[in-house]
Design an enzyme around this catalytic site. Structure first.
Site, PDB file in Angstrom:
ATOM      1  NE  ARG A   2      -3.622  -2.382   2.503  1.00 27.16           N
ATOM      2  CZ  ARG A   2      -3.301  -3.562   3.005  1.00 27.16           C
ATOM      3  NH1 ARG A   2      -2.099  -3.758   3.557  1.00 27.16           N
ATOM      4  NH2 ARG A   2      -4.159  -4.572   2.955  1.00 27.16           N
ATOM      5  CE  LYS A  14      -8.154  -1.607   4.467  1.00 28.26           C
ATOM      6  NZ  LYS A  14      -8.612  -1.835   3.079  1.00 28.26           N
ATOM      7  CG  HIS A  46      -4.325   1.144  -3.361  1.00 26.31           C
ATOM      8  ND1 HIS A  46      -4.880  -0.084  -3.594  1.00 26.31           N
ATOM      9  CD2 HIS A  46      -4.184   1.237  -2.015  1.00 26.31           C
ATOM     10  CE1 HIS A  46      -5.085  -0.709  -2.439  1.00 26.31           C
ATOM     11  NE2 HIS A  46      -4.674   0.078  -1.461  1.00 26.31           N
ATOM     12  NE  ARG A  60      -2.635  -3.487  -1.742  1.00 26.99           N
ATOM     13  CZ  ARG A  60      -2.151  -4.393  -0.904  1.00 26.99           C
ATOM     14  NH1 ARG A  60      -0.834  -4.502  -0.754  1.00 26.99           N
ATOM     15  NH2 ARG A  60      -2.945  -5.192  -0.228  1.00 26.99           N
ATOM     16  CG  HIS A  84      -5.534  -9.141   0.691  1.00 26.28           C
ATOM     17  ND1 HIS A  84      -5.809  -9.423  -0.633  1.00 26.28           N
ATOM     18  CD2 HIS A  84      -5.394  -7.790   0.757  1.00 26.28           C
ATOM     19  CE1 HIS A  84      -5.837  -8.297  -1.323  1.00 26.28           C
ATOM     20  NE2 HIS A  84      -5.590  -7.297  -0.510  1.00 26.28           N
ATOM     21  CE1 TYR A 104      -1.822 -26.222   9.252  1.00 23.12           C
ATOM     22  CE2 TYR A 104      -2.505 -25.131   7.221  1.00 23.12           C
ATOM     23  CZ  TYR A 104      -1.852 -26.170   7.868  1.00 23.12           C
ATOM     24  OH  TYR A 104      -1.217 -27.135   7.137  1.00 23.12           O
TER      25      TYR A 104
END
Length: 409
Positions: free
Chosen positions: A242, A269, A332, A335, A359, A369
């Site tokens: 970002r 974020k 941006h 991405r 993410h 996990y």
């Protein structure tokens, strides 16, 4: 024998506190420092309990008896006086801090103490200031959904659909904080879900055509403005982070020998630390940037003031100067460029791509996990991506040379 004012005045201090009784459970407690305090002993549900009425002579003998008689009447009605006292105290607290603007200020301070990003705090403060114009002086318990809707509709009518939506969210946060604080029990923003006009979601503009991407990379290299801007755009293309995460990066976050960049949770974020592998091209770019900034300062210093980062609009302004409009590419958008082309390549696990984009997995168990997985794949993918960008740029350079030769006959 009942107490009298003369008897009360004659009571002297002792090494230990002692009591002098009046009637019906009322007594005065004399402390070693000479202070005298009224209390009433009583039983409720077969338990011995105590009420405190304050110091003598601030609370006179007459007033103490009046308080005792009031509480004895409550006992006759099956009501515990201490419960009533707690309720009165809570009501007084609600009256003192129950206004919307007071609780909104407390919420902002709580967010600061939690280490929220400065930019997030500024945006929330701006939204709260907007809400305070109409709701600030109102007792939070009395604010209704229709009142909140009037505030939101002002923004909607002005065409500020995104602001209206965020304002509803922020007002709801204040109410949820008030509920947690025991000030109110209702959040009037909940019934307003769906009451506002929804803003049509538009994806950020991003180049996903490999040929056009090669043209962009060549334009970045040829950019004649502030060199730090050109290098930062190159890093955005390679690392697909970002823009804000890169703008505020410090040199202490980078391990060039270990080929990794650790972005602290405070700047992410999702408030979770992110580690990004550094391909050779990123390291080379960072080494050039080291010669343009101080080792104890920011990686991307502002041209006008070295202790400040590049401004928020710098990247997009540079893209416009290169001839890439806002409908085609944004800072941006790098991405989305990486996500699209990496997924289309079919080489990489989609989960590894998502992890590379930092993410978060919505499934909490799966997230725990997967926390430590995909690193080796991400290292290989990072180098593949940087090499792929080089190939696209090289193809563009060859195309330009071929065009020049054709023009020159």
């Amino acid at each position: 024998m009942p107490l009298t004012d003369i008897a009360l005045k004659k009571l002297e201090s002792s090494e230990r506190p002692y009591k002098r009784s009046d009637q019906n459970g009322l007594y005065v407690l004399v402390k070693p420092n000479g202070s005298k305090h009224w209390h009433m002993k009583y039983r409720f549900n077969n338990k011995e309990k105590l009420m405190s009425y304050g110091p003598y002579p601030l609370i006179s003998l007459k007033e103490a008896r009046e308080k005792r008689d009031r509480d004895r009447k409550l006992l006759l009605e099956g009501i515990d006086p201490s419960t009533v006292k707690k309720e009165r105290k809570l009501a007084a607290e609600i009256d003192a801090r129950g206004r919307f603007d007071v609780l909104a200020g407390e919420l902002l301070e709580k967010n600061r103490l939690e280490g929220r990003a400065e930019n997030t705090l500024k945006k929330k403060s701006w939204l709260i200031e907007m809400a305070n114009k109409d709701l600030g002086k109102r007792p939070i318990m009395e604010i209704t959904p229709s009142e909140v809707l009037v505030v939101l509709k002002k923004q909607e009518k002005a065409g500020n659909l995104e602001t209206a939506s965020r304002l509803r969210t922020t007002i709801g946060e204040v109410f949820r904080y008030a509920i947690a604080s025991g000030i109110t029990t209702n959040d009037p923003t909940i019934p307003l879900k769906g009451a506002l006009v929804r803003k049509r979601v538009q994806s950020r503009a991003a180049i996903t055509d490999p040929v056009r991407l090669g043209e962009l990379l060549e334009a970045i290299d040829a950019y004649s403005g502030y060199r730090v801007v050109s290098l930062s755009l190159k890093l955005l293309a390679i690392l697909h982070v970002r823009p804000g995460e890169l703008r505020h990066a410090g040199w202490d976050e980078f391990d060039l020998e270990g080929a990794k960049w650790v972005i602290p949770a405070s700047r992410m974020k999702m408030r979770s630390e992110h580690v990004a592998p550094l391909p050779r091209q990123a390291i080379k770019t960072l080494e050039e940037l080291q010669g343009l900034s101080h080792p104890d300062a920011l990686v991307l210093p502002s041209q006008s003031l070295k202790i400040k980062p590049l401004s928020e609009n710098t990247f997009n302004q540079a893209l416009r100067k290169m001839g890439f409009g806002k409908e085609e590419m944004t800072a941006h958008g790098f991405r989305a460029t990486f996500s699209t082309l990496a997924n289309e390549s079919g080489r990489w696990n989609p989960d590894a791509i998502e992890r590379a984009l930092s993410h978060q997995d919505a499934n909490e168990i799966r997230k725990v996990y997967a926390r430590g997985t995909y690193w080796d794949e991400r290292v290989k993918m990072a180098q593949w991506w940087a090499d792929y960008l080089d190939e696209l740029q090289l193809l563009q350079q060859l195309q330009l040379k071929a065009s020049e030769r054709k023009e020159n006959g």
